[in-house]
Scaffold this motif. Structure first.
Motif, PDB file in Angstrom:
ATOM      1  N   ILE A 230       1.664   9.759  -5.513  1.00  0.00           N
ATOM      2  CA  ILE A 230       2.184  11.096  -5.242  1.00  0.00           C
ATOM      3  C   ILE A 230       3.138  11.531  -6.352  1.00  0.00           C
ATOM      4  N   GLN A 231       4.000  10.640  -6.776  1.00  0.00           N
ATOM      5  CA  GLN A 231       4.945  10.961  -7.840  1.00  0.00           C
ATOM      6  C   GLN A 231       4.224  11.259  -9.156  1.00  0.00           C
ATOM      7  N   VAL A 232       3.170  10.513  -9.427  1.00  0.00           N
ATOM      8  CA  VAL A 232       2.370  10.757 -10.633  1.00  0.00           C
ATOM      9  C   VAL A 232       1.708  12.134 -10.549  1.00  0.00           C
ATOM     10  N   ALA A 233       1.138  12.460  -9.386  1.00  0.00           N
ATOM     11  CA  ALA A 233       0.476  13.756  -9.212  1.00  0.00           C
ATOM     12  C   ALA A 233       1.471  14.905  -9.248  1.00  0.00           C
ATOM     13  N   ASP A 234       2.665  14.704  -8.716  1.00  0.00           N
ATOM     14  CA  ASP A 234       3.691  15.753  -8.753  1.00  0.00           C
ATOM     15  C   ASP A 234       4.022  16.149 -10.184  1.00  0.00           C
ATOM     16  N   ARG A 235       3.949  15.184 -11.083  1.00  0.00           N
ATOM     17  CA  ARG A 235       4.275  15.457 -12.480  1.00  0.00           C
ATOM     18  C   ARG A 235       3.081  15.953 -13.282  1.00  0.00           C
ATOM     19  N   GLY A 236       1.893  15.399 -13.014  1.00  0.00           N
ATOM     20  CA  GLY A 236       0.747  15.703 -13.876  1.00  0.00           C
ATOM     21  C   GLY A 236      -0.468  16.260 -13.177  1.00  0.00           C
ATOM     22  N   GLY A 237      -0.386  16.526 -11.875  1.00  0.00           N
ATOM     23  CA  GLY A 237      -1.546  17.034 -11.146  1.00  0.00           C
ATOM     24  C   GLY A 237      -2.441  15.910 -10.672  1.00  0.00           C
ATOM     25  N   VAL A 238      -3.408  16.259  -9.852  1.00  0.00           N
ATOM     26  CA  VAL A 238      -4.271  15.236  -9.256  1.00  0.00           C
ATOM     27  C   VAL A 238      -5.099  14.506 -10.317  1.00  0.00           C
ATOM     28  N   GLU A 239      -5.377  15.176 -11.446  1.00  0.00           N
ATOM     29  CA  GLU A 239      -6.144  14.534 -12.505  1.00  0.00           C
ATOM     30  C   GLU A 239      -5.400  13.334 -13.072  1.00  0.00           C
ATOM     31  N   ALA A 240      -4.078  13.347 -12.987  1.00  0.00           N
ATOM     32  CA  ALA A 240      -3.280  12.239 -13.523  1.00  0.00           C
ATOM     33  C   ALA A 240      -3.247  11.043 -12.590  1.00  0.00           C
TER      34      ALA A 240
ATOM     35  N   GLY B  50       4.884  -0.214 -13.030  1.00  0.00           N
ATOM     36  CA  GLY B  50       5.203  -1.308 -13.936  1.00  0.00           C
ATOM     37  C   GLY B  50       4.390  -2.555 -13.685  1.00  0.00           C
ATOM     38  N   VAL B  51       3.131  -2.375 -13.263  1.00  0.00           N
ATOM     39  CA  VAL B  51       2.253  -3.514 -12.988  1.00  0.00           C
ATOM     40  C   VAL B  51       0.915  -3.293 -13.679  1.00  0.00           C
ATOM     41  N   GLU B  52       0.071  -4.312 -13.638  1.00  0.00           N
ATOM     42  CA  GLU B  52      -1.279  -4.181 -14.162  1.00  0.00           C
ATOM     43  C   GLU B  52      -2.150  -3.443 -13.156  1.00  0.00           C
ATOM     44  N   ALA B  53      -3.108  -2.678 -13.656  1.00  0.00           N
ATOM     45  CA  ALA B  53      -3.967  -1.880 -12.772  1.00  0.00           C
ATOM     46  C   ALA B  53      -4.707  -2.752 -11.763  1.00  0.00           C
ATOM     47  N   MET B  54      -5.122  -3.940 -12.185  1.00  0.00           N
ATOM     48  CA  MET B  54      -5.888  -4.813 -11.290  1.00  0.00           C
ATOM     49  C   MET B  54      -5.083  -5.208 -10.057  1.00  0.00           C
TER      50      MET B  54
ATOM     51  N   ARG C  39       0.837  -1.197   0.000  1.00  0.00           N
ATOM     52  CA  ARG C  39       0.000   0.000   0.000  1.00  0.00           C
ATOM     53  C   ARG C  39       0.877   1.254   0.000  1.00  0.00           C
ATOM     54  N   GLU C  40       1.953   1.235   0.777  1.00  0.00           N
ATOM     55  CA  GLU C  40       2.836   2.399   0.844  1.00  0.00           C
ATOM     56  C   GLU C  40       3.460   2.696  -0.514  1.00  0.00           C
ATOM     57  N   ARG C  41       3.886   1.657  -1.229  1.00  0.00           N
ATOM     58  CA  ARG C  41       4.466   1.875  -2.554  1.00  0.00           C
ATOM     59  C   ARG C  41       3.436   2.437  -3.525  1.00  0.00           C
ATOM     60  N   VAL C  42       2.206   1.960  -3.425  1.00  0.00           N
ATOM     61  CA  VAL C  42       1.139   2.461  -4.288  1.00  0.00           C
ATOM     62  C   VAL C  42       0.900   3.940  -4.014  1.00  0.00           C
ATOM     63  N   VAL C  43       0.828   4.307  -2.755  1.00  0.00           N
ATOM     64  CA  VAL C  43       0.584   5.701  -2.376  1.00  0.00           C
ATOM     65  C   VAL C  43       1.737   6.589  -2.836  1.00  0.00           C
ATOM     66  N   GLN C  44       2.972   6.152  -2.620  1.00  0.00           N
ATOM     67  CA  GLN C  44       4.121   6.954  -3.033  1.00  0.00           C
ATOM     68  C   GLN C  44       4.169   7.104  -4.545  1.00  0.00           C
ATOM     69  N   ALA C  45       3.802   6.062  -5.254  1.00  0.00           N
ATOM     70  CA  ALA C  45       3.745   6.151  -6.718  1.00  0.00           C
ATOM     71  C   ALA C  45       2.685   7.150  -7.146  1.00  0.00           C
TER      72      ALA C  45
ATOM     73  N   THR D 189      -4.690   8.400 -11.651  1.00  0.00           N
ATOM     74  CA  THR D 189      -5.655   7.351 -11.944  1.00  0.00           C
ATOM     75  C   THR D 189      -5.040   6.003 -11.621  1.00  0.00           C
ATOM     76  N   MET D 190      -5.881   5.006 -11.438  1.00  0.00           N
ATOM     77  CA  MET D 190      -5.383   3.667 -11.147  1.00  0.00           C
ATOM     78  C   MET D 190      -4.467   3.188 -12.275  1.00  0.00           C
ATOM     79  N   ARG D 191      -4.848   3.480 -13.502  1.00  0.00           N
ATOM     80  CA  ARG D 191      -4.069   3.020 -14.645  1.00  0.00           C
ATOM     81  C   ARG D 191      -2.686   3.660 -14.666  1.00  0.00           C
ATOM     82  N   ARG D 192      -2.630   4.979 -14.445  1.00  0.00           N
ATOM     83  CA  ARG D 192      -1.332   5.655 -14.502  1.00  0.00           C
ATOM     84  C   ARG D 192      -0.444   5.288 -13.316  1.00  0.00           C
TER      85      ARG D 192
END
Length: 215
Positions: free
Chosen positions: A17-27, A38-42, A9-15, A29-32
């Motif tokens: 944050i890194q996605v949002a830092d680059r593209g904003g909260v709109e980015a 480097g995993v499947e969204a499911m 869960r911690e790795r998911v949350v940190q990832a 998403t589970m897919r991004r």
């Protein structure tokens, strides 16, 4: 090839944050987030039930990064000032969090601990309960507003300021805009001017006003 780190869960949350830092909260998403890891969204659903849980975790992680006010400091102004400076620094890195920090319906422990610590400093300093609430609202609104404004400025360094201000001054008729011309020529372009120092000045004005109403 090194073994893939296990997903938590911690790795998911940190990832996220890194996605949002680059593209904003709109980015965020589970897919991004999954792509970033480097995993499947499911596979994310084994650790977080939905996007709301990721948002809750991300906001809590941002709160955890902000320095708590020192409960042992007898100078309430110093304690609150240190916390405000830390909040500005953290939120400048994660400005996407500004619109989320007070909107989560399931705040995490770091969020709750943070709010409780800030209120504790004010209450122990002698603020009445209503005044402590006013103080938190005022200070946090100032921090959030300053970070939002700062994140949208066209200049972030002294060199940028000089270039933007110089270009503006060059095309500004002084007889039509005398006060703007004065600010740029006699303030913004003077040696030693640092627009980032405005935060500390405004914060001290707020703390002065709160001190006057503390009792």
């Amino acid at each position: 090839m090194p073994p893939r780190r296990s997903l938590t869960r911690e790795r998911v949350v940190q990832a996220a944050i890194q996605v949002a830092d680059r593209g904003g909260v709109e980015a965020m998403t589970m897919r991004r987030v999954a792509q970033h890891l480097g995993v499947e969204a499911m596979s994310l659903y084994h650790h977080v039930p939905n996007k709301d849980a990721i948002l809750d975790g991300a906001v809590d992680a941002v709160f955890a990064a902000i320095e708590l006010p020192d409960a042992g400091n007898d100078d309430w102004r110093e304690a609150i000032r240190a916390r405000a400076v830390s909040a500005r620094t953290v939120l400048s890195r994660h400005s996407w969090a500004l619109g989320l920090m007070d909107s989560r319906r399931n705040p995490g422990k770091a969020t709750l601990r943070h709010h409780d610590a800030v209120l504790g400093v004010l209450r122990r300093a002698g603020f009445s309960l209503p005044m402590a609430v006013h103080a938190v609202s005022l200070i946090d609104s100032y921090i959030g507003g300053f970070v939002l404004q700062e994140s949208n400025l066209p200049a972030s360094t002294r060199k940028d300021v000089e270039q933007v201000a110089g270009d503006l001054l060059e095309h500004l008729p002084p007889d039509e805009f005398p006060y703007l011309t004065e600010v740029i020529a006699d303030h913004a372009l003077r040696p030693g001017y640092d627009h980032t120092s405005e935060f500390a000045y405004g914060l001290d004005l707020i703390l002065d006003g709160l001190e006057a109403r503390r009792k």
